[in-house]
Design a protein around this motif. Structure first.
Motif, short mmCIF file in Angstrom:
data_model
loop_
_atom_site.label_atom_id
_atom_site.label_comp_id
_atom_site.label_asym_id
_atom_site.label_seq_id
_atom_site.Cartn_x
_atom_site.Cartn_y
_atom_site.Cartn_z
N ILE A 159 0.86 -1.18 0.00
CA ILE A 159 0.00 0.00 0.00
C ILE A 159 0.90 1.24 0.00
O ILE A 159 2.12 1.13 0.12
N THR A 160 0.31 2.38 -0.09
CA THR A 160 1.09 3.61 -0.06
C THR A 160 1.46 3.96 1.38
O THR A 160 0.81 3.50 2.34
N LYS A 161 2.48 4.80 1.51
CA LYS A 161 2.84 5.28 2.84
C LYS A 161 1.66 6.03 3.46
O LYS A 161 1.40 5.91 4.66
N GLY A 162 0.92 6.75 2.62
CA GLY A 162 -0.27 7.45 3.11
C GLY A 162 -1.29 6.49 3.69
O GLY A 162 -1.98 6.81 4.66
N GLY A 163 -1.37 5.29 3.10
CA GLY A 163 -2.28 4.27 3.63
C GLY A 163 -1.87 3.82 5.02
O GLY A 163 -2.72 3.59 5.89
N VAL A 164 -0.57 3.70 5.24
CA VAL A 164 -0.07 3.35 6.58
C VAL A 164 -0.33 4.50 7.54
O VAL A 164 -0.82 4.30 8.66
N LEU A 165 -0.02 5.72 7.09
CA LEU A 165 -0.21 6.90 7.95
C LEU A 165 -1.67 7.16 8.28
O LEU A 165 -1.97 7.79 9.29
N TYR A 166 -2.58 6.69 7.45
CA TYR A 166 -4.00 6.80 7.74
C TYR A 166 -4.34 6.07 9.04
O TYR A 166 -5.15 6.53 9.84
N HIS A 167 -3.69 4.92 9.27
CA HIS A 167 -3.95 4.10 10.46
C HIS A 167 -3.06 4.47 11.64
O HIS A 167 -3.48 4.35 12.79
N PHE A 168 -1.82 4.88 11.35
CA PHE A 168 -0.84 5.18 12.40
C PHE A 168 -0.07 6.42 11.98
O PHE A 168 0.65 6.38 10.99
N ASN A 169 -0.21 7.49 12.75
CA ASN A 169 0.40 8.75 12.31
C ASN A 169 1.92 8.78 12.44
O ASN A 169 2.55 9.65 11.88
N ASN A 170 2.51 7.82 13.17
CA ASN A 170 3.97 7.74 13.24
C ASN A 170 4.40 6.37 13.77
O ASN A 170 3.56 5.57 14.21
N LYS A 171 5.68 6.11 13.73
CA LYS A 171 6.23 4.81 14.15
C LYS A 171 5.96 4.55 15.64
O LYS A 171 5.67 3.43 16.03
N GLU A 172 6.07 5.59 16.45
CA GLU A 172 5.84 5.43 17.89
C GLU A 172 4.42 4.95 18.17
O GLU A 172 4.20 4.08 19.01
N THR A 173 3.45 5.53 17.47
CA THR A 173 2.06 5.11 17.65
C THR A 173 1.88 3.66 17.20
O THR A 173 1.21 2.87 17.88
N LEU A 174 2.49 3.31 16.09
CA LEU A 174 2.43 1.94 15.58
C LEU A 174 2.99 0.96 16.61
O LEU A 174 2.35 -0.05 16.94
N ILE A 175 4.14 1.25 17.16
CA ILE A 175 4.77 0.36 18.15
C ILE A 175 3.90 0.26 19.41
O ILE A 175 3.68 -0.83 19.94
N LYS A 176 3.40 1.39 19.87
CA LYS A 176 2.54 1.37 21.06
C LYS A 176 1.29 0.54 20.81
O LYS A 176 0.88 -0.25 21.66
N LYS A 177 0.68 0.69 19.63
CA LYS A 177 -0.53 -0.08 19.30
C LYS A 177 -0.23 -1.58 19.23
O LYS A 177 -1.06 -2.40 19.63
N MET A 178 0.96 -1.95 18.72
CA MET A 178 1.33 -3.37 18.70
C MET A 178 1.38 -3.91 20.13
O MET A 178 0.88 -4.99 20.41
N ASN A 179 2.00 -3.15 21.01
CA ASN A 179 2.10 -3.58 22.40
C ASN A 179 0.74 -3.62 23.08
O ASN A 179 0.45 -4.55 23.83
N GLU A 180 -0.09 -2.63 22.82
CA GLU A 180 -1.45 -2.64 23.38
C GLU A 180 -2.23 -3.87 22.91
O GLU A 180 -2.97 -4.48 23.69
#
Length: 182
Positions: A37-58
């Motif tokens: 997918i596009t980077k924008g597609g990833v950013l739609y769900h997670f605005n940055n890497k820190e949010t992504l990592i925190k959501k994985m842990n949650e």
């Protein structure tokens, strides 16, 4: 695919990247490329890497706590939380997708938000172990065995025979603690 499934898919894929390629390889660009997918597609769900990592842990914590509560609902007698914690650990040991996600646990130490999240949840578990009815030494013994299983899961050095042996030992201890009630 709906957005919730895409979000879950991205979380699982990010965990797989960490497990296979290392934390340093996880970027929003690389995740987008791997997800096709596009980077924008990833950013739609997670605005940055820190949010992504925190959501994985949650997600890992939520799944584990759901498993604990399920096992508590099936148990009676003393040591309910301790036995449920051990059984939930075995559940994670059996599920390969969770094995990928546990790789995140090691890597998340680099992320201060995730580290705080884990410190808070382990403090809550510590309190629940302390409130569990039963011999504190037996509670600690089963907890240490379960935590050793997490260590094994994180480093993925278990073969099928060792896994079966660990399951048997945990079940034997859980059963002996349950017999203590009778």
């Amino acid at each position: 695919m709906n957005q919730i499934n895409k979000k879950q898919e991205l979380l699982s894929l990010a965990a797989k990247i960490i497990q296979e390629d290392g934390m340093h390889k996880l970027t929003m660009d690389y995740l987008a490329k791997k997800a096709n997918i596009t980077k924008g597609g990833v950013l739609y769900h997670f605005n940055n890497k820190e949010t992504l990592i925190k959501k994985m842990n949650e997600m890992v914590i939520e799944e584990f706590e759901t498993a604990i509560e399920y096992h508590i609902s099936m148990l009676s007698g003393s040591y309910k939380f301790t036995r449920a914690y051990a059984m939930a650990t075995l559940d994670c040991l059996r599920e390969s997708n969770n094995t990928q996600l546990t790789a995140v646990l090691i890597s998340s130490r680099e992320d201060k938000n995730s580290l705080k999240l884990w410190k808070d949840v382990t403090q809550t578990w510590q309190e629940r172990f302390a409130l569990d009815e039963g011999n504190p030494d037996e509670i600690l013994k089963l907890r240490l065995i379960s935590d050793g299983l997490w260590f094994s899961i994180m480093y993925e050095y278990l073969d099928m025979e060792q896994m079966q042996q660990m399951e048997r030992i945990v079940f034997e201890i859980c059963n002996s603690l349950n017999q203590e009630n009778k």
